[in-house]
Scaffold this motif. Structure first.
Motif, short mmCIF file in Angstrom:
data_model
loop_
_atom_site.label_atom_id
_atom_site.label_comp_id
_atom_site.label_asym_id
_atom_site.label_seq_id
_atom_site.Cartn_x
_atom_site.Cartn_y
_atom_site.Cartn_z
N ASP A 123 -10.98 30.08 -41.75
CA ASP A 123 -11.44 29.80 -40.38
C ASP A 123 -12.56 30.80 -40.09
OD1 ASP A 123 -11.79 29.12 -37.77
OD2 ASP A 123 -9.89 29.95 -37.06
N PHE A 124 -13.81 30.33 -40.21
CA PHE A 124 -14.96 31.23 -40.16
C PHE A 124 -15.84 30.88 -38.96
CE2 PHE A 124 -19.32 32.37 -41.67
CZ PHE A 124 -19.13 33.74 -41.71
N ASP A 125 -16.20 31.90 -38.20
CA ASP A 125 -17.07 31.73 -37.04
C ASP A 125 -18.53 31.81 -37.49
OD1 ASP A 125 -18.25 31.57 -34.62
OD2 ASP A 125 -17.41 33.41 -33.78
N LYS A 126 -19.17 30.66 -37.64
CA LYS A 126 -20.55 30.63 -38.14
C LYS A 126 -21.56 31.21 -37.15
CE LYS A 126 -19.81 26.70 -41.23
NZ LYS A 126 -20.23 25.33 -41.60
N SER A 127 -21.16 31.29 -35.90
CA SER A 127 -22.09 31.86 -34.90
C SER A 127 -22.19 33.38 -35.04
CB SER A 127 -21.63 31.50 -33.49
OG SER A 127 -20.34 32.04 -33.23
N GLY A 131 -19.84 39.53 -39.58
CA GLY A 131 -18.59 40.28 -39.57
C GLY A 131 -17.86 40.17 -40.89
N ILE A 132 -16.61 40.63 -40.92
CA ILE A 132 -15.83 40.62 -42.15
C ILE A 132 -14.86 39.44 -42.13
CG2 ILE A 132 -16.01 43.14 -42.24
CD1 ILE A 132 -13.02 43.24 -41.51
N ILE A 133 -14.34 39.10 -43.32
CA ILE A 133 -13.37 38.02 -43.46
C ILE A 133 -12.12 38.62 -44.09
CG2 ILE A 133 -12.87 35.78 -44.48
CD1 ILE A 133 -15.87 35.28 -44.63
N ILE A 134 -10.99 38.50 -43.40
CA ILE A 134 -9.75 39.09 -43.88
C ILE A 134 -8.71 37.99 -44.14
CG2 ILE A 134 -10.20 41.20 -42.58
CD1 ILE A 134 -8.07 40.33 -40.59
N GLY A 135 -7.67 38.33 -44.90
CA GLY A 135 -6.61 37.39 -45.19
C GLY A 135 -5.67 37.21 -44.01
N LYS A 136 -5.01 36.08 -43.98
CA LYS A 136 -4.13 35.78 -42.85
C LYS A 136 -2.95 36.74 -42.78
CE LYS A 136 -2.10 31.80 -40.51
NZ LYS A 136 -1.86 30.34 -40.56
N SER A 145 -7.43 39.34 -34.85
CA SER A 145 -7.87 37.95 -34.74
C SER A 145 -9.39 37.96 -34.64
CB SER A 145 -7.24 37.29 -33.51
OG SER A 145 -7.60 37.98 -32.32
N HIS A 146 -9.98 36.80 -34.42
CA HIS A 146 -11.44 36.70 -34.36
C HIS A 146 -12.02 37.60 -33.27
CE1 HIS A 146 -10.58 33.06 -36.69
NE2 HIS A 146 -11.83 33.15 -37.11
N VAL A 172 -14.08 41.10 -36.89
CA VAL A 172 -13.52 40.00 -37.69
C VAL A 172 -14.24 38.71 -37.32
CG1 VAL A 172 -11.46 38.65 -38.24
CG2 VAL A 172 -11.27 41.12 -37.84
N SER A 173 -14.91 38.12 -38.30
CA SER A 173 -15.60 36.85 -38.05
C SER A 173 -14.93 35.68 -38.76
CB SER A 173 -17.06 36.94 -38.51
OG SER A 173 -17.12 37.17 -39.90
N GLY A 174 -13.93 35.98 -39.61
CA GLY A 174 -13.25 34.90 -40.32
C GLY A 174 -11.91 35.34 -40.86
N ILE A 175 -10.99 34.38 -41.01
CA ILE A 175 -9.66 34.63 -41.58
C ILE A 175 -9.41 33.57 -42.64
CG2 ILE A 175 -7.19 34.74 -41.12
CD1 ILE A 175 -7.83 35.63 -38.29
N PHE A 176 -9.14 34.01 -43.87
CA PHE A 176 -8.89 33.06 -44.96
C PHE A 176 -7.40 33.04 -45.29
CE2 PHE A 176 -9.54 37.04 -47.33
CZ PHE A 176 -8.50 37.00 -48.25
N GLN A 177 -7.00 31.98 -45.96
CA GLN A 177 -5.61 31.82 -46.38
C GLN A 177 -5.58 31.21 -47.78
OE1 GLN A 177 -3.25 29.27 -43.87
NE2 GLN A 177 -1.31 30.10 -44.61
N SER A 178 -5.30 32.04 -48.76
CA SER A 178 -5.24 31.56 -50.14
C SER A 178 -3.81 31.23 -50.55
CB SER A 178 -5.81 32.61 -51.09
OG SER A 178 -4.99 33.76 -51.13
N GLN A 179 -2.83 31.98 -50.04
CA GLN A 179 -1.41 31.80 -50.36
C GLN A 179 -1.17 31.85 -51.86
OE1 GLN A 179 -0.66 28.13 -47.98
NE2 GLN A 179 0.91 29.37 -46.99
N VAL A 180 -1.91 32.70 -52.55
CA VAL A 180 -1.71 32.87 -53.99
C VAL A 180 -1.75 34.37 -54.29
CG1 VAL A 180 -4.16 32.62 -54.50
CG2 VAL A 180 -2.48 32.18 -56.28
N LEU A 181 -0.80 34.81 -55.10
CA LEU A 181 -0.63 36.23 -55.42
C LEU A 181 -0.61 37.04 -54.12
CD1 LEU A 181 -2.95 36.46 -58.57
CD2 LEU A 181 -0.48 36.05 -58.47
N ASP A 182 -1.28 38.19 -54.09
CA ASP A 182 -1.29 39.02 -52.88
C ASP A 182 -2.71 39.13 -52.31
OD1 ASP A 182 -2.31 40.46 -54.97
OD2 ASP A 182 -1.30 42.34 -54.45
#
Length: 391
Positions: A123-127, A131-136, A145-146, A172-182
């Motif tokens: 979930d990335f804020d393109k505007s 900023g940085i992108i962190i894991g959920k 949060s954003h 924080v400009s984005g939050i990713f969710q990979s749900q794999v490993l750590d």
């Protein structure tokens, strides 16, 4: 049709009592064993495929580690088979917020090029792309949060003349969710501009993630990269980066195949007893055949045919039913998975041509052994004993 095949079918049709019952049970056992192997291998293939997609989506197909110069980047860009790549700086550091601090791994890169190499759910804020992108998971731990402000520290780049590590304020400009490993807890993406400012002791890039064309063999491209840029760089495919996980999944699939084969082994014992009962029930006819000159090899062949008729039917039924379950699940997703535990909504199932060959092959081997045991016993009966046998 040879007379051995005709007699084998007649002997099976004429079964009565225990011989008929054990034959049905052995056929059901073969079907259940084949069905269980098809479904379990399909599920394992499905999970392995989804995990592989997540790993490749996060790390790319190939990673080059080392001191990356512009010359290396130019050499990679000229290599065929590579769809896209992204240089990065990877460095351990500290991420701080108002409520907590965490040691994480920063990955500084060009944010605009992320989508060309990575396939990450975010979930990335393109505007506000700077900023940085962190894991959920990390956002939950740090209550972020954003648009929340954070501080980026790099203790490894601290100057000996001052007591504080380099620090830059960001958000924080984005939050990713990979749900794999750590990955969701330890990886933070930051813009390359911030990385170059805070990682003062790093000159250039520390690695490159590469995305290959879909039909390309990444192992061959990895070898070509070694020839082009030399051996001083560490070049790994995604499988080599996660070799322990890949080997564990392969071992798990192998052990499941071995364990589920025991169902067919038990059915094989039942099949051997069925063929022995058929031999006893037809022992007078077998004695007559021997008396008129039928060779023992023909009797053995007759029992092999009976074994493959019974076991083959069960195997085919199991494989077909298993295939139907896989097709229906892939088409309609009837078996759901809890979304709070797994990163997929329904149970994944995949079958390969090799699976459809190896599973019936295992059944055929067990059927062959069972038929061989029964045929050895039948061929050892003397004609005189067979003719005078009182059933």
């Amino acid at each position: 049709m040879r007379f051995t095949t005709i007699l084998a079918k007649k002997f099976l049709k004429g079964r009565t009592g225990p011989g008929k019952f054990t034959g049905i049970i052995s056929m059901i056992g073969m079907a259940v064993g084949s069905f269980a192997m098809i479904v379990s291998i399909a599920v394992m293939n499905g999970f392995e495929s989804r995990v592989s997609e997540r790993l490749r989506g996060f790390d790319g197909d190939i990673r080059i580690s080392g001191f990356i110069t512009q010359k290396v980047i130019d050499q990679i860009s000229e290599l065929e088979g590579i769809e896209s790549f992204i240089p990065f700086i990877e460095r351990k550091g500290i991420l701080s917020s108002k409520s907590s601090q965490h040691v994480i791994i920063y990955k500084a890169l060009n944010m605009d090029d992320m989508g060309q190499v990575y396939n990450i759910n975010m979930d990335f804020d393109k505007s506000n792309p700077k900023g940085i992108i962190i894991g959920k998971s990390l956002s939950y731990r740090m209550n972020l949060s954003h648009e929340n402000s954070v501080e980026i520290f790099s203790p490894l780049d601290m100057s000996y003349g001052f007591g504080y590590p380099p620090m830059i304020k960001s958000y924080v400009s984005g939050i990713f969710q990979s749900q794999v490993l750590d990955y969701d807890e330890r990886i933070v993406f930051i813009p390359i501009e911030i990385g170059k400012k805070i990682f003062k002791k790093v000159k250039g890039f520390t690695g490159i993630d590469i995305r290959c064309h879909k039909d390309e063999n990444i192992d061959i491209i990895s070898q070509e990269l070694t020839q082009v840029i030399g051996n001083k760089f560490k070049i790994e495919t995604w499988k080599e980066q996660h070799s322990s996980l890949v080997q564990a999944m392969e071992l798990e699939r192998l052990m499941a195949l071995i364990v589920l084969s025991l169902i067919i082994v038990v059915a094989g014992f039942n099949l051997a007893s069925t063929l022995s009962l058929v031999t006893i029930q037809r022992i007078n006819e077998i004695g007559i055949l021997q008396a008129i000159g039928a060779p023992k090899s023909a009797l053995r062949k007759m029992l092999f045919i009976q074994g493959f008729i019974l076991g083959g039917k069960g195997t085919m039924i199991g494989v077909i039913l298993g295939g139907i379950v896989v097709i229906v699940q892939n088409q309609f997703g009837l078996i759901p998975l809890p979304s709070d535990i797994y990163f997929i909504q329904t149970l994944p199932m995949e079958l390969t041509g090799g699976n459809l060959i190896i599973i019936p092959s295992i059944s055929c081997v067990i059927i062959f052994i069972s038929s061989y045991i029964a045929s050895r016993k039948a061929s050892s009966i003397e004609p005189k004993l067979a003719l005078t046998w009182n059933k």
